[in-house]
Design an enzyme around this catalytic site. Structure first.
Site, PDB file in Angstrom:
ATOM      1  N   GLU A   1       1.994  -3.617  -5.442  1.00 47.28           N
ATOM      2  CA  GLU A   1       3.080  -4.338  -5.184  1.00 47.28           C
ATOM      3  C   GLU A   1       3.238  -3.844  -4.139  1.00 47.28           C
ATOM      4  O   GLU A   1       3.899  -2.560  -3.765  1.00 47.28           O
ATOM      5  CB  GLU A   1       3.987  -5.065  -6.611  1.00 47.28           C
ATOM      6  CG  GLU A   1       3.729  -5.535  -7.338  1.00 47.28           C
ATOM      7  CD  GLU A   1       4.649  -5.929  -8.312  1.00 47.28           C
ATOM      8  OE1 GLU A   1       5.451  -5.829  -8.457  1.00 47.28           O
ATOM      9  OE2 GLU A   1       3.979  -4.006  -8.971  1.00 47.28           O
TER      10      GLU A   1
ATOM     11  N   CYS B   1       8.265  -2.281   2.039  1.00 44.51           N
ATOM     12  CA  CYS B   1       8.601  -1.662   1.245  1.00 44.51           C
ATOM     13  C   CYS B   1       6.684  -0.779   0.421  1.00 44.51           C
ATOM     14  O   CYS B   1       6.095  -2.444  -0.347  1.00 44.51           O
ATOM     15  CB  CYS B   1       9.110  -1.906  -0.194  1.00 44.51           C
ATOM     16  SG  CYS B   1       9.741  -0.936  -1.793  1.00 44.51           S
TER      17      CYS B   1
ATOM     18  N   CYS C   1       3.179   4.964 -12.598  1.00 42.23           N
ATOM     19  CA  CYS C   1       4.706   5.769 -12.156  1.00 42.23           C
ATOM     20  C   CYS C   1       4.461   6.486 -13.413  1.00 42.23           C
ATOM     21  O   CYS C   1       4.368   6.228 -14.877  1.00 42.23           O
ATOM     22  CB  CYS C   1       5.753   5.458 -11.641  1.00 42.23           C
ATOM     23  SG  CYS C   1       6.973   7.121 -11.204  1.00 42.23           S
TER      24      CYS C   1
ATOM     25  N   CYS D   1      11.637   6.567 -15.170  1.00 44.26           N
ATOM     26  CA  CYS D   1      12.867   6.288 -15.344  1.00 44.26           C
ATOM     27  C   CYS D   1      13.257   4.749 -15.737  1.00 44.26           C
ATOM     28  O   CYS D   1      12.364   3.981 -15.669  1.00 44.26           O
ATOM     29  CB  CYS D   1      13.529   5.996 -13.691  1.00 44.26           C
ATOM     30  SG  CYS D   1      13.260   7.164 -12.630  1.00 44.26           S
TER      31      CYS D   1
ATOM     32  N   CYS E   1      13.086   1.275 -14.432  1.00 46.22           N
ATOM     33  CA  CYS E   1      11.924   0.700 -13.622  1.00 46.22           C
ATOM     34  C   CYS E   1      10.968   0.130 -14.437  1.00 46.22           C
ATOM     35  O   CYS E   1      10.497   0.649 -15.517  1.00 46.22           O
ATOM     36  CB  CYS E   1      11.485   2.094 -12.928  1.00 46.22           C
ATOM     37  SG  CYS E   1      10.094   1.697 -11.536  1.00 46.22           S
TER      38      CYS E   1
ATOM     39  N   CYS F   1       9.938  -2.829  -8.675  1.00 42.17           N
ATOM     40  CA  CYS F   1       8.566  -2.555  -8.750  1.00 42.17           C
ATOM     41  C   CYS F   1       8.127  -2.564 -10.043  1.00 42.17           C
ATOM     42  O   CYS F   1       9.174  -2.164 -10.872  1.00 42.17           O
ATOM     43  CB  CYS F   1       9.096  -0.427  -8.778  1.00 42.17           C
ATOM     44  SG  CYS F   1       9.658   0.110  -7.786  1.00 42.17           S
TER      45      CYS F   1
END
Length: 348
Positions: A91, A104, A111, A115, A118, A332
């Site tokens: 994205e 962005c 990832c 976190c 997220c 995200c």
């Protein structure tokens, strides 16, 4: 086949010379790709026929395909979902500000940072993106509405400093006057705080803005909401930020997501002030953008601004980020997850 997308001018010149063509044709080819957005070799009429034929037989323009576009109700945010050649999705978001368009960029598929707030980290890290796949995110918006790009932020899916070499190459390509001509000072790289890589980035000498995802005033809270931080004590992160400022002269930004009953008390604000000491920095306060996979909520508006006032009362530069694109899942990983779920539902 040679992928000619995201090549520097010397690299493209070398490819053409080795193919038996004149070096100056590389600039014409770049013009078609990055100024005219022509991606069919047969339509590049200023190139001689034998070069067009050679390119068709020997080269490809390998860049992601736009599969979905969303715009916010206020038209201030546009989000694209892109499909890569291996079937992965990434994205990218364009934020339309008064001063210009800011993109962005995602740096990884998935990832590994974990976190808790997220969506892009739910399934872990799949792979790093290439510089070309990052550059294609920038040009996807040029194709959609051909608007000039003022700045970029490496704040999409992924941890940029885990993909150090390709991220550096990407930033240098964006800085290229013949591509996007974006000043390094208009680039922001966001990291969870991988301490050795912060030192390495500082030594590169590129005056980009460093944004560190801090999110807590101490290790106890930070380790709960940002599991990767266990490898790097918060005091070491602050030392690395000081080194970055000393080497580059660029003020560091600390991203601080405000979560109700977790890190948003007035005591937390005072502790954050003490942690930062005399470091020249900016604190970006971000009310958490809740997603359906978590049960974390933003503080009240009153509590958010009380937290900010504690910091500013100490002379700190602290602002509350304007939320953009909430209704189009601009955080995200949200659009990617929603799109994949829709595809699964439609196939049932």
């Amino acid at each position: 086949m040679i992928n000619i997308w995201a090549k520097t001018l010397p690299e493209l010149e070398d490819i053409l010379v080795r193919g038996g063509f004149q070096k100056f044709r590389a600039k014409q080819l770049r013009d078609y790709l990055y100024k005219r957005f022509v991606f069919d070799f047969s339509e590049m009429k200023q190139l001689p026929a034998n070069l067009r034929e050679w390119l068709s037989a020997n080269a490809v323009i390998d860049k992601p395909e736009i599969v979905k576009e969303q715009k916010s109700d206020d038209k201030d945010t546009t989000k694209l979902l892109l499909r890569l050649d291996d079937g992965s999705f990434i994205e990218t978001v364009c934020m339309h500000h008064v001063y210009g368009n800011s993109i962005c960029v995602s740096t990884q598929v998935g990832c590994a940072m974990g976190c808790v707030f997220c969506a892009s980290t739910q399934k872990g890290l799949e792979r790093n993106l290439t510089a070309g796949e990052m550059l294609a995110q920038m040009f996807a918006f040029r194709e959609v509405f051909d608007a000039p790009i003022h700045s970029l932020v490496l704040m999409g899916s992924g941890e940029p400093l885990q993909n150090h070499e390709e991220v550096l190459r990407f930033m240098r390509l964006c800085h290229d006057p013949e591509l996007l001509n974006i000043s390094y000072r208009n680039m922001t790289l966001s990291t969870c705080g991988i301490v050795p890589r912060i030192y390495r980035l500082a030594d590169e000498g590129l005056p980009v803005t460093l944004a560190i995802s801090l999110h807590a005033p101490n290790d106890e809270i930070r380790n709960r909401i940002l599991p990767s931080s266990r490898a790097f004590p918060i005091e070491d992160v602050i030392k690395a930020a000081r080194y970055y400022f000393k080497k580059t002269g660029r003020r560091v930004t600390f991203e601080y997501i405000l979560i109700k009953d977790v890190n948003s008390s007035l005591e937390n604000a005072e502790e954050l002030h003490r942690l930062l000491g005399d470091l020249n920095c900016h604190i970006n306060l971000i009310p958490i953008n809740g997603t359906e996979h978590i049960k974390l909520f933003p503080p009240s508006t009153n509590q958010i601004f009380r937290f900010q006032r504690v910091l500013t009362s100490h002379g700190r530069n602290a602002t509350v980020r304007r939320q953009m694109g909430d209704e189009i899942q601009a955080a995200c990983g949200q659009l990617k997850r929603r799109f994949i779920q829709d595809v699964k539902n439609s196939s049932k």
